[in-house]
Design an enzyme around this catalytic site. Structure first.
Site, PDB file in Angstrom:
ATOM      1  N   GLU A 185       3.713 -22.504  15.118  1.00  0.00           N
ATOM      2  CA  GLU A 185       3.941 -23.501  14.065  1.00  0.00           C
ATOM      3  C   GLU A 185       4.389 -24.837  14.632  1.00  0.00           C
ATOM      4  O   GLU A 185       4.125 -25.880  14.067  1.00  0.00           O
ATOM      5  CB  GLU A 185       4.999 -22.980  13.092  1.00  0.00           C
ATOM      6  CG  GLU A 185       5.344 -23.946  11.983  1.00  0.00           C
ATOM      7  CD  GLU A 185       6.291 -23.363  10.949  1.00  0.00           C
ATOM      8  OE1 GLU A 185       7.045 -24.137  10.346  1.00  0.00           O
ATOM      9  OE2 GLU A 185       6.274 -22.133  10.740  1.00  0.00           O
ATOM     10  N   LYS A 186       5.056 -24.801  15.793  1.00  0.00           N
ATOM     11  CA  LYS A 186       5.598 -26.019  16.389  1.00  0.00           C
ATOM     12  C   LYS A 186       5.660 -25.838  17.902  1.00  0.00           C
ATOM     13  O   LYS A 186       5.616 -24.707  18.412  1.00  0.00           O
ATOM     14  CB  LYS A 186       6.976 -26.323  15.807  1.00  0.00           C
ATOM     15  CG  LYS A 186       7.998 -25.255  16.033  1.00  0.00           C
ATOM     16  CD  LYS A 186       9.168 -25.357  15.062  1.00  0.00           C
ATOM     17  CE  LYS A 186       8.809 -24.775  13.720  1.00  0.00           C
ATOM     18  NZ  LYS A 186       9.935 -24.571  12.819  1.00  0.00           N
TER      19      LYS A 186
ATOM     20  N   ASP B 241       6.342 -19.482  11.488  1.00  0.00           N
ATOM     21  CA  ASP B 241       7.666 -18.970  11.133  1.00  0.00           C
ATOM     22  C   ASP B 241       7.526 -17.845  10.118  1.00  0.00           C
ATOM     23  O   ASP B 241       6.501 -17.738   9.415  1.00  0.00           O
ATOM     24  CB  ASP B 241       8.531 -20.087  10.534  1.00  0.00           C
ATOM     25  CG  ASP B 241       9.116 -20.997  11.616  1.00  0.00           C
ATOM     26  OD1 ASP B 241       8.995 -20.657  12.801  1.00  0.00           O
ATOM     27  OD2 ASP B 241       9.690 -22.042  11.258  1.00  0.00           O
TER      28      ASP B 241
ATOM     29  N   ASP C  77       8.064 -17.046   7.137  1.00  0.00           N
ATOM     30  CA  ASP C  77       8.220 -17.363   5.721  1.00  0.00           C
ATOM     31  C   ASP C  77       6.856 -17.762   5.171  1.00  0.00           C
ATOM     32  O   ASP C  77       5.851 -17.755   5.893  1.00  0.00           O
ATOM     33  CB  ASP C  77       9.261 -18.461   5.506  1.00  0.00           C
ATOM     34  CG  ASP C  77       8.955 -19.743   6.273  1.00  0.00           C
ATOM     35  OD1 ASP C  77       7.791 -19.916   6.700  1.00  0.00           O
ATOM     36  OD2 ASP C  77       9.859 -20.570   6.449  1.00  0.00           O
TER      37      ASP C  77
ATOM     38  N   TYR D 288      16.468 -16.899  13.091  1.00  0.00           N
ATOM     39  CA  TYR D 288      15.792 -17.787  12.132  1.00  0.00           C
ATOM     40  C   TYR D 288      16.738 -18.146  10.986  1.00  0.00           C
ATOM     41  O   TYR D 288      17.296 -17.259  10.334  1.00  0.00           O
ATOM     42  CB  TYR D 288      14.551 -17.078  11.601  1.00  0.00           C
ATOM     43  CG  TYR D 288      13.741 -17.881  10.610  1.00  0.00           C
ATOM     44  CD1 TYR D 288      13.037 -19.003  11.014  1.00  0.00           C
ATOM     45  CD2 TYR D 288      13.680 -17.503   9.268  1.00  0.00           C
ATOM     46  CE1 TYR D 288      12.293 -19.739  10.106  1.00  0.00           C
ATOM     47  CE2 TYR D 288      12.931 -18.229   8.354  1.00  0.00           C
ATOM     48  CZ  TYR D 288      12.244 -19.348   8.785  1.00  0.00           C
ATOM     49  OH  TYR D 288      11.515 -20.078   7.885  1.00  0.00           O
TER      50      TYR D 288
ATOM     51  N   ARG E 107      16.293 -20.174   8.023  1.00  0.00           N
ATOM     52  CA  ARG E 107      15.903 -20.474   6.630  1.00  0.00           C
ATOM     53  C   ARG E 107      15.802 -19.166   5.829  1.00  0.00           C
ATOM     54  O   ARG E 107      14.724 -18.790   5.371  1.00  0.00           O
ATOM     55  CB  ARG E 107      14.572 -21.223   6.603  1.00  0.00           C
ATOM     56  CG  ARG E 107      14.626 -22.584   7.288  1.00  0.00           C
ATOM     57  CD  ARG E 107      13.242 -23.197   7.361  1.00  0.00           C
ATOM     58  NE  ARG E 107      13.227 -24.463   8.057  1.00  0.00           N
ATOM     59  CZ  ARG E 107      12.905 -25.639   7.526  1.00  0.00           C
ATOM     60  NH1 ARG E 107      12.550 -25.715   6.256  1.00  0.00           N
ATOM     61  NH2 ARG E 107      12.909 -26.746   8.242  1.00  0.00           N
TER      62      ARG E 107
END
Length: 688
Positions: free
Chosen positions: A7-8, A109, A111, A328, A330
């Site tokens: 993702e990043k 991630d 989610d 993680y 969030r």
């Protein structure tokens, strides 16, 4: 070839190291036969309304199609997506890599958004090869390697991405259509404000507006407090007991406060003799709070350090991605899966490696055989509470002061799980004086247990019990005592204003702020307003739009915000709108609802409101500061039509830039398509 798409960049680096390391070049890591590349968040986005409107719609000064009632509502039959202009270069690299790989591993991630970020790229380029899912809640080396050895079918998680896509479409429908509809109606009636509407933004703003108005309209009500100062004998210190009114007591308000002065006067009496009805002592225990969810951490950080919600999230992301010392962040739960219980010794060692001197004393006294209520598989789904990682690659000296503050809270909460309960003795004494009941309460701490570890947080964040530390004497049932019964005048106090942390909590537990039983039940069953990943950004956006201002940590709604809430229909600003949507999104995530059915429902909701706005006059009575801007703008008349004012508008193409336009742009019967450059806050009108 296996292609890992993160993702990043920070996740890509961690995955590459987990694969044994590799050479970084040209937007990728080459690790033997594997390649690791990365996204910059969402690189595919929904097309703008202009892509769905007819080609003959006139353009404004920014080159965008003007807003017109005739084009509303904008309901796409087929949703168009497009690459983001800012990430085209990296997306081109991923496109080329997809052509030569056999297997793609989604490393987003854990989610909805993380799933969709990679899935939307695979769908955009029509990738038909094998797809796997890397599912890891931490970025330390041990956790990464463990997840790489346990890759799962990506299809098992596709519904998470579907829920994210559906949420984006729903927010697009509401934001793009209702913002345009209400803004156009406002312009048509002489207003100059942009009325933005959001599925979560508007209900959140309403909560703050209602709280502010309740404070400002609050009128204190006088009432009386009746208490007795009880004396057992000359050698025993006196203690306080409070009056307990009977169910049929006259002179009480709806909250059982005494408001009748005559009744209060009749109760007051010095030197009255009474009797002990009952002395009760109960040993009690309080278990430690569960580990942190993001909302809980944002609340504590706001109370302890004054950090706003977005700042806390950003610090957590740095602890997770850059320093790799927490899992993680969030997450919407503080509970932990029972499988992690066995890793507790490793996690304690990791804490010692990061900050040996700070926590050794607490860790030495911890009992790793204690299994608190935090370990509960039934309370954990895709995510678990925020905890230290099993292996650490940094030292506390590498953390900033702000990062150390949050790391300290997270570590102490985790260590506290391995401490015994807080044990105390609760004593109550029931008295009777002149036929009236009076109750005294005392609480003595026998063993602080887990509170020894988190004393700083607990004392600052949790409200201290009024009877804590109160030592009541040894008395027997039927014993005679003497008391002076007093009446004290008091006044009710207004509710407190929201801080960032309070508003995050209110969004999470919105049902506590709702009176309607059905709405309250639905909100309690949902996640409240927004999600752990979006709440901070929603509050920040409300600040950026000047709907909320900050005064001494307090969030206060502006005049414009209140006017907008008054104009919008109640069901658009109701928390129930978001709760119902979140309920449906959860069904999509579980695979029990088709995403397009939900989008269809949202489209019907939007269409009904657009049609209502078209026939309704909407005007904002601007606040004084905005009115001054409007007055300044009104000094400039359009030199072409000579009948309407010019408006100064922000440019969408260039940050901190403006342009001027004639209000006649919105007049479809007598349209004036005049646009002018902005020069030092004035329209550039060329003579001749």
């Amino acid at each position: 070839m296996r292609l890992f798409i993160a993702e990043k960049p920070s996740v890509a680096e961690a995955v590459a190291k987990g694969l044994g390391g590799g050479r970084k070049a040209d937007g990728k890591y080459t690790c033997g036969d594997d390649v690791v590349t990365w996204c910059y968040g969402h690189m595919i986005e929904l097309a703008l309304p202009d892509d769905y409107l007819p080609d003959d719609v006139p353009l404004n000064g920014n080159g965008n199609k003007i807003w017109r009632f005739d084009d509303l509502p904008i309901i796409p039959d087929n949703w168009k997506v497009q690459p983001k202009q800012t990430t085209k270069k990296q997306l081109k690299i991923i496109q080329q890599l997809l052509k030569s790989c056999d297997v793609v591993v989604n490393c987003g991630d854990i989610d909805r958004a993380g799933q969709n970020i990679v899935d939307e790229i695979l769908d955009y380029y029509n990738f038909r090869g094998k797809q796997l899912r890397y599912w890891c809640a931490a970025m330390d080396s041990a956790s990464v390697k463990k997840a790489l050895n346990d890759l799962k079918p990506n299809g098992d998680f596709r519904s998470h991405g579907d829920a994210e896509f559906a949420r984006c479409c729903a927010d697009w429908l509401i934001g793009m259509n209702l913002s345009r509809a209400f803004t156009l109606a406002n312009y048509a009636n002489g207003g100059a404000s942009l009325l933005t509407v959001g599925r979560v933004q508007s209900p959140t703003l309403r909560v703050v507006v209602e709280r502010d108005r309740a404070i400002e309209n609050f009128k204190p009500k006088p009432y009386f407090k009746i208490s007795a100062l009880v004396r057992v004998d000359d050698d025993t210190p006196p203690y306080k007991a409070v009056w307990v009114p009977s169910g049929a007591q006259a002179g009480l308000d709806e909250e059982s406060r005494l408001i009748d002065a005559d009744v209060a006067a009749s109760l007051a009496c010095d030197g009255v003799t009474g009797v002990i009805v009952e002395r009760n002592v109960q040993p009690k225990a309080q278990r430690p709070p569960v580990c942190y969810s993001l909302s809980d951490l944002q609340f504590s950080a706001s109370k302890l350090f004054g950090y706003d919600a977005e700042k806390t999230l950003n610090i957590c992301q740095a602890l997770y991605e850059r320093h790799k010392v927490i899992t993680y962040p969030r997450v919407d739960t503080g509970y932990l899966p029972e499988s992690i219980f066995a890793e507790a010794p490793q996690m304690m060692n990791s804490i010692i490696m990061v900050a040996s001197s700070a926590y050794c004393g607490f860790i030495e006294k911890a009992d790793l055989s204690i299994k608190s209520k935090t370990w509960d598989d039934s309370k954990v789904s895709a995510h678990h509470g925020i905890v230290p990682t099993p292996s650490a690659d940094t030292d506390i000296g590498n953390l900033s002061e702000e990062e150390q503050n949050l790391y300290d809270l997270i570590v102490r909460r985790f260590i506290a799980q391995f401490y015994p309960p807080l044990r105390y003795e609760q004593t109550t004494i029931l008295h009777k004086f002149n036929g009236e009941k009076f109750k005294a309460s005392g609480r003595i701490i026998l063993d602080p247990g887990w509170k020894e570890v988190v004393a700083f947080e607990a004392n600052a964040v949790q409200e201290k019990s009024k009877d804590e530390g109160v030592i009541l004497p040894m008395v027997t049932d039927g014993q005679t005592v003497i008391a002076d019964i007093k009446q004290d005048r008091a006044k009710t106090t207004p509710p407190k204003r929201f801080t960032d942390g309070d508003l995050i909590k209110a969004m999470q537990k919105m049902h506590l702020h709702i009176d309607d039983p059905e709405m309250r039940k639905l909100l309690k069953e949902s996640e409240g307003l927004g999600t752990e990943a979006t709440r901070a950004s929603i509050i920040s956006e409300l600040k950026r739009r000047n709907f909320l201002k900050v005064e001494k940590k307090n969030l206060i709604s502006t005049a414009v915000a209140r006017e907008i809430i008054d104009i919008l229909p109640p069901d658009v600003t109701s928390p129930l709108l978001s709760a119902r949507a979140e309920e449906r999104l959860s069904q999509i995530e579980k695979g029990t609802l088709d995403k397009y059915q939900f989008i269809k429902e949202q489209a019907a909701f939007v269409s009904s409101h657009v049609e209502a706005v078209k026939t309704k006059k909407v005007t904002v009575s601007l606040s004084s500061d905005v009115a001054k801007k409007k007055e300044k703008s009104a000094a400039w008349m359009c030199p072409n039509c000579k009948t309407r004012e010019l408006m100064r508008r922000p440019s969408k193409k260039k940050k901190n830039s403006y342009f001027w336009m004639c209000k006649g742009v919105f007049d479809e019967k007598d349209q004036c398509k005049s646009f002018f450059n902005d020069v030092k806050g004035k329209p550039e009108i060329k003579k001749g």
